[in-house]
Motif scaffolding. Sequence first.
Motif, mmCIF file in Angstrom:
data_model
loop_
_atom_site.group_PDB
_atom_site.id
_atom_site.type_symbol
_atom_site.label_atom_id
_atom_site.label_comp_id
_atom_site.label_asym_id
_atom_site.label_seq_id
_atom_site.Cartn_x
_atom_site.Cartn_y
_atom_site.Cartn_z
ATOM 1 N N MET A 1 -3.784 -23.895 8.093
ATOM 2 C CA MET A 1 -3.591 -25.249 7.552
ATOM 3 C C MET A 1 -2.230 -25.341 6.871
ATOM 4 S SD MET A 1 -6.061 -27.424 4.943
ATOM 5 C CE MET A 1 -7.346 -27.590 6.176
ATOM 6 N N ASN A 2 -1.606 -26.495 6.949
ATOM 7 C CA ASN A 2 -0.309 -26.698 6.332
ATOM 8 C C ASN A 2 -0.408 -26.565 4.810
ATOM 9 O OD1 ASN A 2 0.950 -27.247 8.797
ATOM 10 N ND2 ASN A 2 0.422 -29.427 8.680
ATOM 11 N N PRO A 3 0.704 -26.219 4.148
ATOM 12 C CA PRO A 3 0.682 -26.157 2.680
ATOM 13 C C PRO A 3 0.181 -27.456 2.081
ATOM 14 C CG PRO A 3 2.714 -25.231 3.541
ATOM 15 C CD PRO A 3 2.007 -25.858 4.708
ATOM 16 N N PHE A 4 -0.526 -27.336 0.976
ATOM 17 C CA PHE A 4 -1.079 -28.518 0.318
ATOM 18 C C PHE A 4 0.006 -29.322 -0.376
ATOM 19 C CE2 PHE A 4 -3.568 -30.271 -3.434
ATOM 20 C CZ PHE A 4 -4.159 -31.298 -2.704
ATOM 21 N N THR A 15 9.982 -33.730 -6.711
ATOM 22 C CA THR A 15 8.876 -34.587 -6.266
ATOM 23 C C THR A 15 7.877 -33.729 -5.498
ATOM 24 O OG1 THR A 15 10.304 -36.541 -6.131
ATOM 25 C CG2 THR A 15 8.224 -36.609 -4.915
ATOM 26 N N VAL A 16 6.621 -33.790 -5.919
ATOM 27 C CA VAL A 16 5.559 -32.979 -5.330
ATOM 28 C C VAL A 16 4.503 -33.921 -4.765
ATOM 29 C CG1 VAL A 16 3.823 -31.199 -5.765
ATOM 30 C CG2 VAL A 16 6.002 -31.157 -7.006
ATOM 31 N N ARG A 17 4.266 -33.789 -3.463
ATOM 32 C CA ARG A 17 3.284 -34.641 -2.787
ATOM 33 C C ARG A 17 2.112 -33.799 -2.303
ATOM 34 N NH1 ARG A 17 6.112 -39.382 -1.736
ATOM 35 N NH2 ARG A 17 8.384 -39.146 -1.768
ATOM 36 N N MET A 18 0.910 -34.152 -2.742
ATOM 37 C CA MET A 18 -0.283 -33.532 -2.171
ATOM 38 C C MET A 18 -0.418 -34.040 -0.745
ATOM 39 S SD MET A 18 -2.832 -33.679 -5.481
ATOM 40 C CE MET A 18 -2.263 -35.302 -6.045
ATOM 41 N N ASN A 19 -0.504 -33.132 0.215
ATOM 42 C CA ASN A 19 -0.278 -33.512 1.605
ATOM 43 C C ASN A 19 -1.430 -33.119 2.533
ATOM 44 O OD1 ASN A 19 1.257 -34.625 3.755
ATOM 45 N ND2 ASN A 19 2.055 -32.604 4.288
ATOM 46 N N GLU A 31 -6.436 -21.510 -2.186
ATOM 47 C CA GLU A 31 -5.032 -21.563 -1.788
ATOM 48 C C GLU A 31 -4.336 -22.774 -2.403
ATOM 49 O OE1 GLU A 31 -7.243 -18.964 0.796
ATOM 50 O OE2 GLU A 31 -7.570 -21.080 0.339
ATOM 51 N N GLN A 32 -5.015 -23.915 -2.436
ATOM 52 C CA GLN A 32 -4.428 -25.104 -3.052
ATOM 53 C C GLN A 32 -4.171 -24.878 -4.538
ATOM 54 O OE1 GLN A 32 -7.565 -27.819 -1.986
ATOM 55 N NE2 GLN A 32 -6.347 -28.746 -0.362
ATOM 56 N N ILE A 33 -5.149 -24.282 -5.187
ATOM 57 C CA ILE A 33 -5.016 -23.996 -6.613
ATOM 58 C C ILE A 33 -3.832 -23.070 -6.868
ATOM 59 C CG2 ILE A 33 -6.155 -22.878 -8.571
ATOM 60 C CD1 ILE A 33 -8.845 -23.849 -7.188
ATOM 61 N N GLN A 34 -3.708 -22.055 -6.035
ATOM 62 C CA GLN A 34 -2.627 -21.097 -6.198
ATOM 63 C C GLN A 34 -1.266 -21.755 -5.996
ATOM 64 O OE1 GLN A 34 -3.243 -17.846 -7.203
ATOM 65 N NE2 GLN A 34 -1.036 -17.927 -7.619
ATOM 66 N N GLU A 35 -1.200 -22.740 -5.092
ATOM 67 C CA GLU A 35 0.062 -23.445 -4.888
ATOM 68 C C GLU A 35 0.503 -24.154 -6.161
ATOM 69 O OE1 GLU A 35 0.779 -25.802 -1.367
ATOM 70 O OE2 GLU A 35 -0.780 -24.719 -0.278
ATOM 71 N N PHE A 36 -0.443 -24.794 -6.857
ATOM 72 C CA PHE A 36 -0.108 -25.450 -8.122
ATOM 73 C C PHE A 36 0.380 -24.431 -9.148
ATOM 74 C CE2 PHE A 36 -2.572 -29.335 -6.952
ATOM 75 C CZ PHE A 36 -1.676 -30.284 -7.421
#
Length: 266
Positions: A1-4, A15-19, A31-36
């Motif tokens: 899956m693409n990066p969140f 600028t950070v877009r949840m994607n 993985e999403q949590i770790q990205e943040f």
Amino acid sequence: MNPFLQIERDGGIVTVRMNHPETRNALTSPEQIQEFVDLCAELRRDRSARVMVLTGNGSAFCAGGNVKDMRSREGIFAGSPFELRNTYRDGIQRIPLALYELDIPVIAAVNGPAIGAGLDLACMCDIRLASSSALFAESFVRLGIVPGDGGAWLLPRIIGIPKASLMAFTGDTINAAKALEWGLVEQVCTHETLQAEAHSLAQRIASNPGHALRLCKRLLREGQHMRLDSLLELSAAYQSLAHHTEDHQEAVAAFMDKRKPGYLDR
């Protein structure tokens, strides 16, 4: 899956877009949590970053937790009560600790529904702008659960205990106009102008010295749980540091010379 998280830079503005628009940007995986967490750590080290804008791609800002995973007790909702407790502590609860404590100011550009953990995510930011189509709900009780990611601490500090209690006890959804009336957001824009308005605000913030922004944000955070005399001591310490920066000297010189300052983050 693409990066969140989709990250863009414009000078000191990040600028950070949840994607993941296909899931309405739901928070569904470690993985999403770790990205943040990784992003906040990176920005804390990056002295050239001065302000962050957080928004969502697609129709929603963030739909919160994935209800399908809740029903099947899969993903971050799997395991025994003891395991789930640790999943929260070692998982989604790392986002408020990382994002709320980020040194630089954070603007939430709420482009659509911010539901449950999505509302709490917006509350972790310093300033919230909203599209006229945005919706807000502290909806955990509707699913028979409680705010697990800091909402019970964050929301009352923004809109007060009575209104936060109303939202938390009913799970009702409020629109952007009501959110503005209650002080949950600072400005309501058309859907078409939201991003431009958020970027304009970010530019006004980023035009100031980075060290002053970081120290000022820390004072505002510490002031929420310190006595006045303790905060004054901390303010004196921070002020003494600020007075001995090159950017402070440049700011004073530019003011006296009636010119635009040129800051070097020193």
